[in-house]
Motif scaffolding. Structure first.
Motif, mmCIF file in Angstrom:
data_model
loop_
_atom_site.group_PDB
_atom_site.id
_atom_site.type_symbol
_atom_site.label_atom_id
_atom_site.label_comp_id
_atom_site.label_asym_id
_atom_site.label_seq_id
_atom_site.Cartn_x
_atom_site.Cartn_y
_atom_site.Cartn_z
ATOM 1 N N THR A 115 0.854 -1.049 -0.048
ATOM 2 C CA THR A 115 0.009 -0.106 0.163
ATOM 3 C C THR A 115 0.887 1.150 0.067
ATOM 4 O O THR A 115 0.469 2.260 0.310
ATOM 5 C CB THR A 115 -0.969 -0.182 1.108
ATOM 6 N N ARG A 116 2.036 1.215 -0.351
ATOM 7 C CA ARG A 116 2.966 2.301 -0.537
ATOM 8 C C ARG A 116 2.539 3.372 -1.247
ATOM 9 O O ARG A 116 2.696 4.437 -0.880
ATOM 10 C CB ARG A 116 4.363 1.875 -1.018
ATOM 11 N N GLY A 117 1.715 2.932 -2.384
ATOM 12 C CA GLY A 117 1.195 4.144 -3.320
ATOM 13 C C GLY A 117 0.167 4.880 -2.482
ATOM 14 O O GLY A 117 0.089 6.190 -2.690
ATOM 15 N N ALA A 118 -0.681 4.210 -1.615
ATOM 16 C CA ALA A 118 -1.680 4.905 -0.863
ATOM 17 C C ALA A 118 -0.953 5.832 0.330
ATOM 18 O O ALA A 118 -1.509 7.052 0.409
ATOM 19 C CB ALA A 118 -2.730 4.077 -0.003
ATOM 20 N N VAL A 119 0.019 5.372 0.774
ATOM 21 C CA VAL A 119 0.758 6.222 1.736
ATOM 22 C C VAL A 119 1.453 7.463 1.096
ATOM 23 O O VAL A 119 1.516 8.536 1.626
ATOM 24 C CB VAL A 119 1.897 5.357 2.519
ATOM 25 N N ASP A 120 2.017 7.310 0.064
ATOM 26 C CA ASP A 120 2.438 8.228 -0.908
ATOM 27 C C ASP A 120 1.465 9.338 -1.308
ATOM 28 O O ASP A 120 1.728 10.522 -1.131
ATOM 29 C CB ASP A 120 3.359 7.874 -2.153
ATOM 30 N N ALA A 121 0.203 8.798 -1.346
ATOM 31 C CA ALA A 121 -0.835 10.085 -1.722
ATOM 32 C C ALA A 121 -1.224 10.567 -0.614
ATOM 33 O O ALA A 121 -1.488 11.708 -0.662
ATOM 34 C CB ALA A 121 -2.225 9.090 -2.176
ATOM 35 N N ALA A 122 -1.195 9.846 0.591
ATOM 36 C CA ALA A 122 -1.436 10.460 1.792
ATOM 37 C C ALA A 122 -0.369 11.731 2.198
ATOM 38 O O ALA A 122 -0.700 12.891 2.373
ATOM 39 C CB ALA A 122 -1.559 9.549 3.242
ATOM 40 N N LYS A 123 0.946 11.351 1.963
ATOM 41 C CA LYS A 123 1.844 12.238 2.190
ATOM 42 C C LYS A 123 1.795 13.651 1.229
ATOM 43 O O LYS A 123 1.779 14.566 1.536
ATOM 44 C CB LYS A 123 3.290 11.618 1.914
ATOM 45 N N GLU A 124 1.386 13.281 -0.262
ATOM 46 C CA GLU A 124 1.118 14.396 -1.045
ATOM 47 C C GLU A 124 -0.017 15.119 -0.685
ATOM 48 O O GLU A 124 -0.019 16.461 -0.820
ATOM 49 C CB GLU A 124 1.028 13.782 -2.463
ATOM 50 N N SER A 125 -0.919 14.654 -0.198
ATOM 51 C CA SER A 125 -2.373 15.334 0.359
ATOM 52 C C SER A 125 -1.826 16.320 1.334
ATOM 53 O O SER A 125 -2.173 17.578 1.491
ATOM 54 C CB SER A 125 -3.255 14.435 0.775
ATOM 55 N N PHE A 126 -1.034 15.619 2.422
ATOM 56 C CA PHE A 126 -0.558 16.711 3.534
ATOM 57 C C PHE A 126 0.261 17.778 3.179
ATOM 58 O O PHE A 126 -0.159 18.767 3.422
ATOM 59 C CB PHE A 126 0.176 15.733 4.529
ATOM 60 N N SER A 127 1.047 17.440 2.005
ATOM 61 C CA SER A 127 2.187 18.770 1.654
ATOM 62 C C SER A 127 1.188 19.687 0.581
ATOM 63 O O SER A 127 1.535 20.750 1.004
ATOM 64 C CB SER A 127 2.864 17.818 0.665
ATOM 65 N N ARG A 128 0.104 19.180 0.163
ATOM 66 C CA ARG A 128 -0.708 20.074 -0.763
ATOM 67 C C ARG A 128 -1.541 21.237 0.180
ATOM 68 O O ARG A 128 -1.426 22.200 -0.114
ATOM 69 C CB ARG A 128 -1.551 19.138 -1.735
ATOM 70 N N TRP A 129 -2.178 20.522 1.097
ATOM 71 C CA TRP A 129 -2.788 20.956 2.140
ATOM 72 C C TRP A 129 -1.953 22.045 3.032
ATOM 73 O O TRP A 129 -2.261 23.465 3.111
ATOM 74 C CB TRP A 129 -3.567 20.426 3.223
ATOM 75 N N GLU A 130 -0.826 21.927 3.490
ATOM 76 C CA GLU A 130 0.166 22.765 3.960
ATOM 77 C C GLU A 130 0.524 23.775 2.858
ATOM 78 O O GLU A 130 0.788 24.973 3.301
ATOM 79 C CB GLU A 130 1.605 21.857 4.366
ATOM 80 N N ARG A 131 1.008 23.498 1.901
ATOM 81 C CA ARG A 131 1.448 24.414 0.676
ATOM 82 C C ARG A 131 0.201 25.580 0.448
ATOM 83 O O ARG A 131 0.416 26.814 0.557
ATOM 84 C CB ARG A 131 1.511 23.775 -0.460
ATOM 85 N N ALA A 132 -1.216 25.124 0.399
ATOM 86 C CA ALA A 132 -2.095 26.065 0.251
ATOM 87 C C ALA A 132 -2.232 26.915 1.333
ATOM 88 O O ALA A 132 -2.489 28.228 1.210
ATOM 89 C CB ALA A 132 -3.513 25.248 0.294
ATOM 90 N N LEU A 133 -2.203 26.492 2.541
ATOM 91 C CA LEU A 133 -2.229 27.308 3.877
ATOM 92 C C LEU A 133 -1.115 28.215 3.865
ATOM 93 O O LEU A 133 -1.368 29.450 4.126
ATOM 94 C CB LEU A 133 -2.329 26.255 5.043
ATOM 95 N N ARG A 134 0.094 27.620 3.706
ATOM 96 C CA ARG A 134 1.465 28.616 3.701
ATOM 97 C C ARG A 134 1.179 29.686 2.703
ATOM 98 O O ARG A 134 1.467 30.865 2.955
ATOM 99 C CB ARG A 134 2.538 27.788 3.339
ATOM 100 N N VAL A 135 0.664 29.385 1.401
ATOM 101 C CA VAL A 135 0.637 30.427 0.316
ATOM 102 C C VAL A 135 -0.164 31.662 0.849
ATOM 103 O O VAL A 135 -0.056 32.951 0.799
ATOM 104 C CB VAL A 135 0.262 29.818 -1.171
ATOM 105 N N SER A 136 -1.465 31.085 1.305
ATOM 106 C CA SER A 136 -2.608 31.962 1.735
ATOM 107 C C SER A 136 -2.177 32.649 3.050
ATOM 108 O O SER A 136 -2.460 34.009 3.102
ATOM 109 C CB SER A 136 -3.868 31.253 2.369
ATOM 110 N N LEU A 137 -1.299 32.291 3.923
ATOM 111 C CA LEU A 137 -1.025 33.039 4.899
ATOM 112 C C LEU A 137 0.108 34.218 4.244
ATOM 113 O O LEU A 137 0.228 35.331 4.890
ATOM 114 C CB LEU A 137 -0.027 32.202 6.015
ATOM 115 N N VAL A 138 1.019 33.706 3.420
ATOM 116 C CA VAL A 138 2.009 34.598 3.081
ATOM 117 C C VAL A 138 1.274 35.584 2.279
ATOM 118 O O VAL A 138 1.710 37.015 2.392
ATOM 119 C CB VAL A 138 3.117 33.753 2.111
ATOM 120 N N GLU A 139 0.261 35.482 1.342
ATOM 121 C CA GLU A 139 -0.419 36.675 0.741
ATOM 122 C C GLU A 139 -0.930 37.572 1.649
ATOM 123 O O GLU A 139 -1.207 38.566 1.266
ATOM 124 C CB GLU A 139 -1.430 35.758 -0.287
ATOM 125 N N ALA A 140 -1.387 37.016 2.767
ATOM 126 C CA ALA A 140 -2.032 37.844 3.770
ATOM 127 C C ALA A 140 -1.196 38.705 4.760
ATOM 128 O O ALA A 140 -1.209 39.448 5.396
ATOM 129 C CB ALA A 140 -2.923 37.076 4.704
#
Length: 195
Positions: A115-140
């Motif tokens: 299930t390595r692919g599912a764990v990789d997808a989870a890692k990517e999801s967490f990264s994407r959420w963090e990135r979106a929040l970081r960008v929003s914070l920087v823009e603010a």
């Protein structure tokens, strides 16, 4: 549930992962849950459960990303409140039986197994959420290093709070996380932008 049988299976798998994890998600139960013939599951997912788990995590991760991106258009504090409001509703509506399918796979599956692919997808999801929040914070107007830390803290706190809420059968942890993170975001914003 989506109309397309393949999408119904993926959405159903995400729901089942949120409620019981991959170990408790059988292909037979999933077909019943998604209201699709058992053969459809094998037809659409020839790699079996590992493929289905990966796609379910990608689906759930993208759903949360879309919600977050939309809410963040009105600022990081609004994005946080929207994410937590949807999560709170999901917890209450499921009587605290459902959590986050992305987190479920991340904590129960191996990074080196089938299930390595599912764990990789989870890692990517967490990264994407963090990135979106970081960008929003920087823009603010939040400093990039502070924004990075707040974004990581937000994702980790959100996921941890969901687990505590499920265990307690209450939204106490989510409410506490919302209060503290909202305060942290407000404090990090330039004084003119604080509400």
């Amino acid at each position: 549930m989506p109309n397309n049988p393949r999408e119904r299976i993926v959405a159903g798998a995400a729901d089942m992962l949120a409620r019981g994890g991959l170990a408790r998600t059988s292909v037979r139960e999933l077909a019943r849950h998604a209201d699709t013939p058992l053969g459809s599951t094998y037809h659409y997912f020839p790699e079996g459960k590992p493929q289905l788990a990966r796609e379910a995590v990608e689906y759930a991760g993208e759903s949360i990303s879309t919600l977050l991106q939309t809410a963040l258009q009105d600022g990081p504090d609004h994005g946080l409140r929207s994410l937590l409001a949807v999560t709170r509703t999901m917890l209450i509506d499921s009587e605290f039986e459902a959590g986050c399918p992305v987190f479920s796979v991340a904590v129960t599956e191996s990074r080196t197994g089938t299930t390595r692919g599912a764990v990789d997808a989870a890692k990517e999801s967490f990264s994407r959420w963090e990135r979106a929040l970081r960008v929003s914070l920087v823009e603010a107007g939040v400093d990039n290093d502070d924004a990075e830390g707040i974004a990581a803290l937000t994702v980790c706190s959100f996921e941890g709070a969901v687990g505590v809420c499920r265990a307690e059968g209450s939204t106490r942890a989510l409410d506490t996380v919302e209060d503290f993170l909202t305060g942290l975001i407000t404090h990090a914003l330039p004084p003119a932008d604080r509400r």
